[in-house]
Enzyme design. Structure first.
Site, PDB file in Angstrom:
ATOM      1  N   GLU A 249       1.719  -8.252   2.127  1.00 33.70           N
ATOM      2  CA  GLU A 249       1.153  -7.212   2.902  1.00 33.70           C
ATOM      3  C   GLU A 249       2.522  -6.420   3.213  1.00 33.70           C
ATOM      4  O   GLU A 249       3.523  -6.793   3.344  1.00 33.70           O
ATOM      5  CB  GLU A 249       0.793  -7.791   4.426  1.00 33.70           C
TER       6      GLU A 249
ATOM      7  N   LEU B  48       0.452  10.516  -2.698  1.00 35.44           N
ATOM      8  CA  LEU B  48      -0.071  10.063  -4.008  1.00 35.44           C
ATOM      9  C   LEU B  48       0.205   8.729  -4.351  1.00 35.44           C
ATOM     10  O   LEU B  48       1.511   8.516  -4.878  1.00 35.44           O
ATOM     11  CB  LEU B  48       0.267  11.182  -5.118  1.00 35.44           C
TER      12      LEU B  48
END
Length: 457
Positions: free
Chosen positions: A82, A321
């Site tokens: 994670e 992005l």
């Protein structure tokens, strides 16, 4: 020395002041690039930013008063793959659990050191055992719930020992008859334990890079429900002074998007030196300041209450992005570089803006293509020496700070990096229409935009 490097070095000198002037000067002139010097300079900068403020470290020293307290410590860890921003989300769940636990006892949340994150892809710098104070204001966190750094826990508890580790897991059988219910039970471990017993009978594991840490007991605990479902079990079945919840992401938020959630989220104020660098970068390269952007800031987060739509933002478009693993998975909701640039140019024209700040994890090849297609693009790119001071996590935070102050923001679908920027902008008081936006895939038929989670005070 490049302009960007001079800019960052000047800021580091300003932040560090007399406490670390020699170290920062040494790094910026290139006379030393050792990780020890970088870490010392970063630590000195943080000392200055929190100078005179109350912190867990100042209260954590063992004194007759603290020794007499019946303190219990809650530690936690998250599934290793994670990332940084999901871990910030798990912190909110654990803070809520500690608030519940404190209704019946003196519990303190121990902050798990940062390190070894998948998205921190600068292997040449030391990124282990990083305290939270390098990224967040500990004073601000403590205004919401008692917290302390891991090394402070070691000093106060008497050594690197964790009394009881609870490995959280789902129920092997899933939901019983398809029915959801909150429950907790000691169960056999479903997966192989990430801990091994040493010759003395202690459990050894990753423990955030602290090899000297030992676990005394380990139990697997199946849990299904919100974070506070664990409170009765911890209070009534566990007598250990220190308890660690491994795989803490297993439990859910108690009050997602409610007041308790937002109180904790608002308390997660970025470290002052990172905010200063972000603010100075905005002013120098994007003609953006809090005064002009109508984003007034107060050090005490409990006093900040911006009206929705009150923030104007700097004269640029902020872009996140996401690339790499998102495109490797062939996600249909992630655009090609050409598709992203087309959308950015459309926004610049619509908003009558000329500048765009881009935060991206694109590799070098894609960055070259992006710069060619979007030459007016602005990015925060620290030198190698400054990267050693800021770490990948600090650079990510600066990127988020800059995106959060943009006139308009557009992010990437289901990215927690973009989600955290949404929250920053909500706290600052931006119009939701300028915040909750995402890129659409080149051939995506239904491009659903992010949900607006309204701040609650």
């Amino acid at each position: 020395m490049a302009d960007a490097e001079r800019f960052c070095c000047a800021l580091l000198r300003r932040i560090a002041g007399c406490f670390s002037l020699i170290l920062v000067a040494s790094v910026c002139t290139g006379s030393s690039s050792s990780s020890s010097s970088s870490a010392a300079a970063a630590a000195a900068a943080q000392d200055v930013s929190d100078y005179g403020a109350f912190s867990a470290g100042q209260a954590a020293r063992v004194t007759p008063a603290t020794a007499a307290r019946d303190v219990r410590y809650l530690l936690y860890d998250v599934n290793p793959p994670e990332g940084f921003n999901l871990r910030r989300d798990v912190y909110i769940r654990m803070a809520s659990l500690v608030k519940t636990l404190r209704q019946r006892g003196d519990w303190v949340l121990v902050l798990p050191p940062w390190g070894r994150l998948y998205h921190w892809q600068s292997p040449e710098i030391d990124q282990e055992r990083i305290p939270w104070g390098e990224f967040f204001s500990i004073t601000s966190l403590q205004a919401n719930v008692p917290v302390m750094e891991y090394e402070e826990f070691i000093a106060e508890s008497g050594g690197p020992f964790i009394d009881h580790i609870l490995v959280l897991q789902s129920y092997a059988e899933g939901w019983t008859e398809g029915k959801w219910e909150e429950k907790v039970d000691v169960r056999p471990c479903i997966e192989k334990l990430a801990y091994t017993k040493d010759k003395q009978g202690y459990y050894r594991g990753w423990f955030w890079g602290y090899e000297e840490t030992r676990g005394v007991n380990v139990t697997c605990l199946s849990a299904q429900g919100h974070a506070s479902i664990l409170a009765p079990y911890l209070q009534d079945n566990i007598t250990a002074t220190s308890v660690m919840l491994d795989r803490a992401e297993t439990v859910l938020h108690d009050h997602y998007a409610g007041k308790d959630y937002w109180d904790t989220r608002r308390s997660m104020v970025f470290a002052k030196h990172l905010r200063i660098i972000g603010d100075e970068f905005r002013a120098k390269y994007l003609n953006s300041t809090d005064e002009k952007d109508l984003t007034p800031y107060q050090e005490d987060w409990t006093r900040m209450k911006a009206k929705p739509g009150s923030a104007w933002g700097g004269p640029y478009v902020g872009v996140h992005l996401r690339r790499k693993d998102f495109i490797w998975g062939h996600r249909e909701d992630v655009p090609s570089l050409k598709g992203a640039v087309k959308k950015i140019r459309s926004l610049l024209k619509k908003l009558k803006l000329e500048r765009v700040f881009v935060a991206t994890d694109a590799d070098e090849e894609e960055l070259k293509k992006l710069k060619k297609m979007l030459p007016e693009m602005v990015r925060f790119e620290p030198s190698q020496e400054n990267l050693e001071l800021l770490r990948d996590g600090g650079v990510a935070i600066i990127d988020q700070c800059i995106c959060a102050h943009a006139r308009y923001f557009i992010g990437t679908s289901v990215s927690t990096f973009s989600f955290r920027i949404h929250e920053e902008r909500e706290i600052l008081g931006f119009d939701p229409k300028t915040t909750y936006n995402r890129f659409c895939g080149d051939s995506e038929k239904e491009c659903e935009q992010p949900t607006h989670w309204k701040i609650v005070y």
